[in-house]
Write an enzyme that holds these catalytic residues in place. Structure first.
Site, short mmCIF file in Angstrom:
data_model
loop_
_atom_site.label_atom_id
_atom_site.label_comp_id
_atom_site.label_asym_id
_atom_site.label_seq_id
_atom_site.Cartn_x
_atom_site.Cartn_y
_atom_site.Cartn_z
N LYS A 86 0.85 -1.31 0.01
CA LYS A 86 0.06 0.09 0.02
C LYS A 86 1.12 1.40 0.18
O LYS A 86 1.84 1.41 0.68
CB LYS A 86 -1.13 0.09 1.17
C1 E4P Z 1 -7.52 0.46 4.52
O1 E4P Z 1 -6.86 -0.12 5.21
C2 E4P Z 1 -7.75 1.87 5.04
O2 E4P Z 1 -6.47 2.51 5.27
C3 E4P Z 1 -8.93 1.90 5.90
O3 E4P Z 1 -10.02 1.41 5.64
C4 E4P Z 1 -9.25 3.39 6.66
O4 E4P Z 1 -10.20 3.09 7.43
P1 E4P Z 1 -10.61 4.51 8.47
O5 E4P Z 1 -10.96 5.71 7.65
O6 E4P Z 1 -11.73 3.78 9.33
O7 E4P Z 1 -9.22 4.61 9.40
#
Ligand code: E4P
Length: 225
Positions: A86
């Site tokens: 990522k």
């Molecule tokens: C995926 O891994 C994203 O980083 C995650 O869904 C972000 O979610 P949040 O907005 O609840 O922190």
């Protein structure tokens, strides 16, 4: 639409992959830090639990393109080829995506807030893009529309990049991205069971049980055949 679990909690992952049709795990630095464990041990254990076939997402924490790319390469070397790196879709991130793409490493462009960011990440070679639905909603914008626009543009321009919608806080957001053609959604453990549960399903099951018992008592079919 593929379902991913947005957690690094080993106990929940063990339980959830036993019950649900999950195709991978997504993490980010916040999710990892929440477990408060030695990083390599934690990721190794997640990989052991999910096996080689499921896709594991790990986010880099460096900021410069070359460092991000190096981190990504090391992660794949350590935790297997079916690991998706990522990369936040910053300027440096885009460069890192290009480098990793040239090395045939799978990348998820993350922290996507606009369709234009997604388009650019796709052109740079991202395997997935991760629009943050709830965080977009909280900016008085519409996260699901952004997902819909990305799906539409990828089709329009024949891009093979997939959309993994992320950052959900309610069930309706997950229903909506499914309707809009998102290829995948990553959902946290709090929300996961709510996305398929329905009180009328439970009530229907109770009625079936009641009617059955009136005639057959406690006998179940497996013992009657
Ligand atoms: C995926 O891994 C994203 O980083 C995650 O869904 C972000 O979610 P949040 O907005 O609840 O922190």
């Amino acid at each position: 639409m593929k379902y991913f679990l947005d957690t690094a909690n080993i106990e929940y992952i063990k339980y959830a992959i036993d019950y649900f049709p999950i195709e991978g795990i997504t993490t980010n630095p916040t999710i990892i830090a929440k477990e408060n464990r030695e990083f390599v041990d934690l990721i190794k254990e997640i990989r052991e639990v999910i096996g080689e076939a499921l896709l594991l997402h790990i986010q880099v924490v460096s900021n410069k393109a070359e460092d991000m790319a190096e981190e990504g390469m090391k992660i794949v070397e350590k935790f297997g080829k079916n690991t998706c790196i990522k990369i936040p879709v910053t300027k440096e991130g885009l460069k890192a995506i290009k480098i990793l793409n040239s090395k045939e490493i799978k990348v998820t462009a993350t922290a996507i807030f606009t369709a234009q960011q997604a388009l650019m990440a796709a052109k740079a070679g991202a395997t997935y893009v991760a629009p943050y639905v709830n965080r977009i909603d909280n900016l008085s914008s519409d996260g699901c529309s952004v997902v819909g626009n990305i799906v539409k543009q990828f089709k329009e321009y024949n891009l093979k990049t997939n959309v993994i919608a992320a950052s959900f806080k309610n069930v309706q957001q997950v229903h909506s991205v499914a309707n809009l053609g998102a290829h995948a959604a990553t959902v946290n453990s709090e929300l996961f069971e709510k996305i398929f549960a329905h009180p009328f399903t439970d009530a229907s099951v109770e009625q079936f049980e009641e009617d059955w018992k009136k005639v057959y008592g406690d006998k179940v079919i497996k013992d009657m055949i």
